[in-house]
Structure formats: structure tokens, C-alpha cells
Enzyme design. Structure first.
Site, mmCIF file in Angstrom:
data_model
loop_
_atom_site.group_PDB
_atom_site.id
_atom_site.type_symbol
_atom_site.label_atom_id
_atom_site.label_comp_id
_atom_site.label_asym_id
_atom_site.label_seq_id
_atom_site.Cartn_x
_atom_site.Cartn_y
_atom_site.Cartn_z
ATOM 1 N N ARG A 65 12.243 -1.588 120.842
ATOM 2 C CA ARG A 65 11.156 -1.226 120.037
ATOM 3 C C ARG A 65 10.322 -2.437 119.642
ATOM 4 N NH1 ARG A 65 12.814 1.784 114.839
ATOM 5 N NH2 ARG A 65 12.614 -0.344 113.816
ATOM 6 N N ASP A 66 9.057 -2.060 119.706
ATOM 7 C CA ASP A 66 7.959 -3.218 119.143
ATOM 8 C C ASP A 66 8.229 -4.638 120.147
ATOM 9 O OD1 ASP A 66 6.793 -1.348 117.284
ATOM 10 O OD2 ASP A 66 7.182 -2.797 115.685
ATOM 11 N N SER A 77 9.863 -5.597 113.321
ATOM 12 C CA SER A 77 10.404 -4.206 113.166
ATOM 13 C C SER A 77 11.110 -3.826 114.475
ATOM 14 C CB SER A 77 9.027 -3.323 113.023
ATOM 15 O OG SER A 77 8.068 -3.620 113.939
ATOM 16 N N TYR A 131 10.050 6.940 115.947
ATOM 17 C CA TYR A 131 10.036 5.642 115.794
ATOM 18 C C TYR A 131 11.424 4.947 116.227
ATOM 19 C CZ TYR A 131 8.464 0.930 114.502
ATOM 20 O OH TYR A 131 8.115 -0.366 114.480
ATOM 21 N N ASP A 161 6.016 -4.943 105.626
ATOM 22 C CA ASP A 161 5.769 -4.962 106.873
ATOM 23 C C ASP A 161 6.627 -6.012 107.579
ATOM 24 O OD1 ASP A 161 3.433 -3.492 107.127
ATOM 25 O OD2 ASP A 161 2.121 -5.074 106.391
ATOM 26 N N ASP A 174 2.770 1.519 118.317
ATOM 27 C CA ASP A 174 2.623 0.353 119.288
ATOM 28 C C ASP A 174 3.349 0.333 120.665
ATOM 29 O OD1 ASP A 174 1.711 -0.743 116.961
ATOM 30 O OD2 ASP A 174 3.544 -1.883 116.352
#
Length: 449
Positions: free
Chosen positions: A179-180, A186, A174, A404, A226
Site C-alpha cells: 500500500r501507498d 502509511s 484501505y 498523517d 492513492d
């Protein structure tokens, strides 16, 4: 991590002839490296790739060889050492979880035990302590955690040798650049604009180097939560459209390199409320199939992971009102609908399903609410008794209790989902411990702990 990077930067400014020995886990070689090339006692400079050598625990004297069972072929043996070996290049037929003991993540167990120590109610504390004995995935969400993977694999190997029980270590890969792309809480450490794709490939190379040293320990990976789901539904988001080629190239590289050391992979496929809508099933299956074929159909790509860090039931007693309009209202319906399309696209239709926080249903105001949802509870414990030939295992991918995202609107990583009325507040930064939320997960667990 930043302190570590600063130390490396400082070391690179010192002339080689006055270099002290490099500390454990520091860089000690590689193309363009001008720093020290010797390591402190108890570690040895180990080449991970042409560009990076690292001081890793061990001795410069090779350990004696031992006979061990290879992960992909339990019926045969190979001679290996504790700091090297040749992994099986042929995956075992069937479910990779069968016949293996899932190794417990000690970093999560430590978090749980520390949390339990701060619970005053004796009944809740006793239940909380049980969570430390439930296996969860180790998230490699920054490069700095990669050396720890080697430590964990060594521990798993030691347990395997002492107990005779074959060990399976679960990880999450990850760290894609940007990212995301459709969220804020995140975001990762790499950006595409700053050479992030090359850095990501080096991150994968470092993971591969650690795993290669322990060929008799089986590794299962969830690949990039994701990322690919965003390419199905969120290309209208500028950051996602800009990340599309990097995501595809990065995931392809990860599939190829991790397969070379026998890592069983499940690419992340969102969840029923994301890709489970009828309009998304065919495009999703087509994307997975194209990537898999483009990567050369790596043998250790086993299938897909669903519901990672989400709250959907595997089998809902009845549809949650928020799922109205989607006949695939739980993960079982989603998997049953997606599997035929995957098979048609040439992608292996096997699954693992995260049920770590799915113990309580009908708690969200909208299906897209994902941040620290109030009233959630720990769900079905990890098992290969899944009730479906398509599902290899129920797992806990998300370590329950790790936040989260923050509810602090002044934070650079603030996402508005974390301040919704169905999100627990006040909440700390993503990935940090959220004590009140953990206690709630324990108290609401179904089945009860």
C-alpha cells in the site's frame, strides 16, 4: 492485532480434542483449520468464506424475521434477519446520500471527546466537542478492524429501527498489498511478496460478510486512497511499478464483491494537484474506465472521491501561488475537467469531495506537501448542497486529528514530507492521535465551529 494473531497461532498448536472454546472474533473454522470449532457464550461460529469462519456476536438460534427496507430500492421491502439477508442488487437512481442520515463514527467521536477533555480553554473545548457530531469515514486499514464494522452496522441498524431515519455508514477500504507505494508513512500490513494479494481478497471477503448481514443499512465506500493515482503518475517508482498488477486485480475484486452486497463505491482519484494537471486527465480517465469495464461495470460503482486527506478548497477564491501552471487549481475545476474524459471512457462521472481539513488555503510551500500541514483548519461540513450536479456530497473522509505521519526520522515509517518546514512537529506515527494538531484544526476551522 499482533496479540490477536499470536493467540490464533498458539491455539492452532493445541490438539483439537483439548481445545477450549474460541474467544469472540477468533477463527473457528475453514479449509485447513485444525483449531477449536466452538465459541464462547454470546458468540456463534459464522462462516465468512471457505477459508475462514469466525466467532461473531450472536446466538445459534436464528432471530425472528423482520420487515425492512432494502438500501438500493427504498420503495420496496424484504424480509430479513439481523444476521443475514439479501441486499438489493439494483442501485437506487441518483445520489446515494439523498434521503439518508449519515451515521456518526463512534470511534472518532470517542477520540474527539477525549481530546476535548484535555483542552483547558473553555471556548476551544466547546468548539472541539462539536466535531464529535460531524460524520467521518471509518477506515478499514487493517483486517483486525473488520469485525468492528459489523458492530457499527448493527448500531446503525438499531438507530434506523428506533428512529425511522434511514442510516448510511461511510467506510474506507484501505489495505492493498504494498500500500501507498510512493510513500512511507502509511505502508500497510500486506506485502505482495508474502501472499498479500490473496490476503487482501480475504480481507474484502470478510468486509462483504459483515455487510451482508445488514442489508437494510446503506454503505458508501471510498476505495483505496492513492492506489490508482500512483499508477497514473508514479510507475517510475519501482515499488509502484511492481505493485501495478496487484493494485488492479485487488481493486477489481473489491469493486465486484462490494457491489454484490450493494455498497456504493467511489474510487479514489487523488486531487487537483495530482491528477488535475492537463497531462494526467486523459490517462487517469482511461485507467478508471478500463478497470470499470474489466470488472464488468459493477452497478454500485458510483464514481470517484477526490481530495481525500488533502487540503485543497472545493472553490478557491483565487489560485494559491503553489498551483501556478495548473488551470485546475481547486477541486471544482479538477472535477469539471475530469468529468467529460470519464464519460468518454465509460466511467460514471459522479464525485464526493473531502473538505475535512480544507478550511484554510495558501498554507503550503509546495502543492505536494501533504503531511500535517501547519495552519490547516476544519473545512465545510458534510452536505449534499454542493453547488454542482457532478458532486453527490461534501464529506470528511480523513478524521481530523489523526496524524498523517511521524516527524521522527528514526522511525521505520518516517517520510521526509513530515519533517518539512510547513509540517507540524513533533508528530507521532501515522494514524495515532495528534492532540496539538487537532486543537489547531479546531481553532482554524472555516466555517468556525
Amino acid at each position: 492485532m499482533f496479540k490477536f494473531a499470536s493467540l490464533l497461532a498458539l491455539a492452532s498448536l493445541v490438539p483439537a480434542f483439548v481445545q477450549a472454546q474460541q474467544p469472540m472474533y477468533a477463527q473457528c473454522g475453514g479449509v485447513g483449520w485444525s483449531g477449536g470449532t466452538s465459541c464462547v457464550s454470546g458468540s456463534v461460529c459464522t462462516k465468512l468464506n471457505d477459508y475462514y469462519s469466525q466467532c461473531l456476536p450472536g446466538s445459534s438460534t436464528p432471530p425472528p424475521a423482520s420487515t425492512t427496507t432494502t438500501p438500493g430500492n427504498p420503495g420496496s421491502t424484504t424480509t430479513t434477519t439481523s444476521n443475514g439477508g439479501t441486499p438489493s442488487t439494483t442501485p437506487a437512481a441518483g445520489n446515494p446520500y439523498t434521503g439518508y442520515t449519515v451515521w456518526l463514527n463512534p470511534s472518532y467521536a470517542d477520540e474527539v471527546n477525549a481530546a476535548a477533555a484535555n483542552i483547558t480553554d473553555s471556548t476551544t473545548k466547546a468548539k472541539a466537542l462539536k466535531v464529535a457530531q460531524i460524520p467521518t469515514f471509518f477506515w478499514l486499514d487493517v483486517v483486525a478492524k473488520v469485525p468492528t464494522l459489523g458492530t457499527y452496522l448493527a448500531d446503525a441498524q438499531s438507530k434506523q429501527q428506533s428512529s425511522g431515519n434511514k442510516q448510511l455508514v461511510q467506510i474506507v477500504v484501505y489495505d492493498l498489498p504494498d500500500r501507498d507505494c510512493a510513500a512511507l508513512a502509511s505502508n500497510g500490513e500486506f506485502s505482495i511478496a508474502n501472499g498479500g494479494l490473496a490476503k487482501y481478497k480475504d480481507y474484502i471477503d470478510q468486509i462483504v460478510a459483515q455487510i451482508k448481514k445488514f442489508p437494510d443499512v446503506r454503505v458508501v465506500a471510498v476505495v483505496e486512497p492513492d492506489s490508482l493515482a500512483n499508477l497514473v503518475t508514479n510507475l517510475s517508482v519501482q515499488k509502484c511499478s511492481g505493485a501495478q498488477s496487484a493494485y488492479k486485480e485487488g481493486v477489481t475484486y473489491a469493486m465486484q464483491q462490494l457491489s454484490s452486497v450493494g455498497v456504493y463505491m467511489y474510487l479514489d482519484a487523488g486531487h487537483a494537484g495530482w491528477l488535475g494537471w492537463s497531462a494526467n486527465l486523459a490517462p487517469a480517465a482511461q485507467l478508471f474506465g478500463q478497470l470499470y469495464s474489466g470488472a464488468g461495470k459493477p452497478q454500485f460503482v458510483r464514481g470517484l472521491a477526490t481530495n481525500v486527506a488533502n487540503y485543497n478548497a472545493l472553490n478557491a477564491a483565487s489560485p494559491d501561488p503553489i498551483t501556478q501552471g495548473n488551470s485546475n487549481y481547486d477541486e471544482m475545476h479538477y472535477i469539471n475537467a475530469l468529468a467529460p474524459a470519464l464519460s468518454s471512457s465509460g466511467f460514471p462521472a459522479h464525485f464526493i469531495v473531502d473538505q475535512g481539513r480544507s478550511g484554510v488555503q495558501n498554507i503550503r510551500q509546495q502543492w505536494g506537501d501533504w503531511c500535517n500541514v501547519k495552519g490547516a483548519g476544519f473545512g465545510t461540513h458534510p452536505t449534499t448542497n454542493t453547488g454542482s450536479s457532478l458532486i453527490d456530497s461534501i464529506v470528511w473522509v480523513k478524521p481530523g486529528g489523526e496524524c498523517d505521519g511521524t516527524s521522527d526520522s528514526s522511525s521505520p515509517r518516517f517520510d521526509s514530507h513530515c519533517s518539512l518546514s510547513d509540517a507540524a512537529q513533533p508528530a507521532p506515527e501515522a494514524g495515532t492521535w495528534f492532540q496539538n494538531y487537532f486543537v489547531s484544526l479546531v481553532q482554524n476551522a472555516n466555517p468556525a465551529l
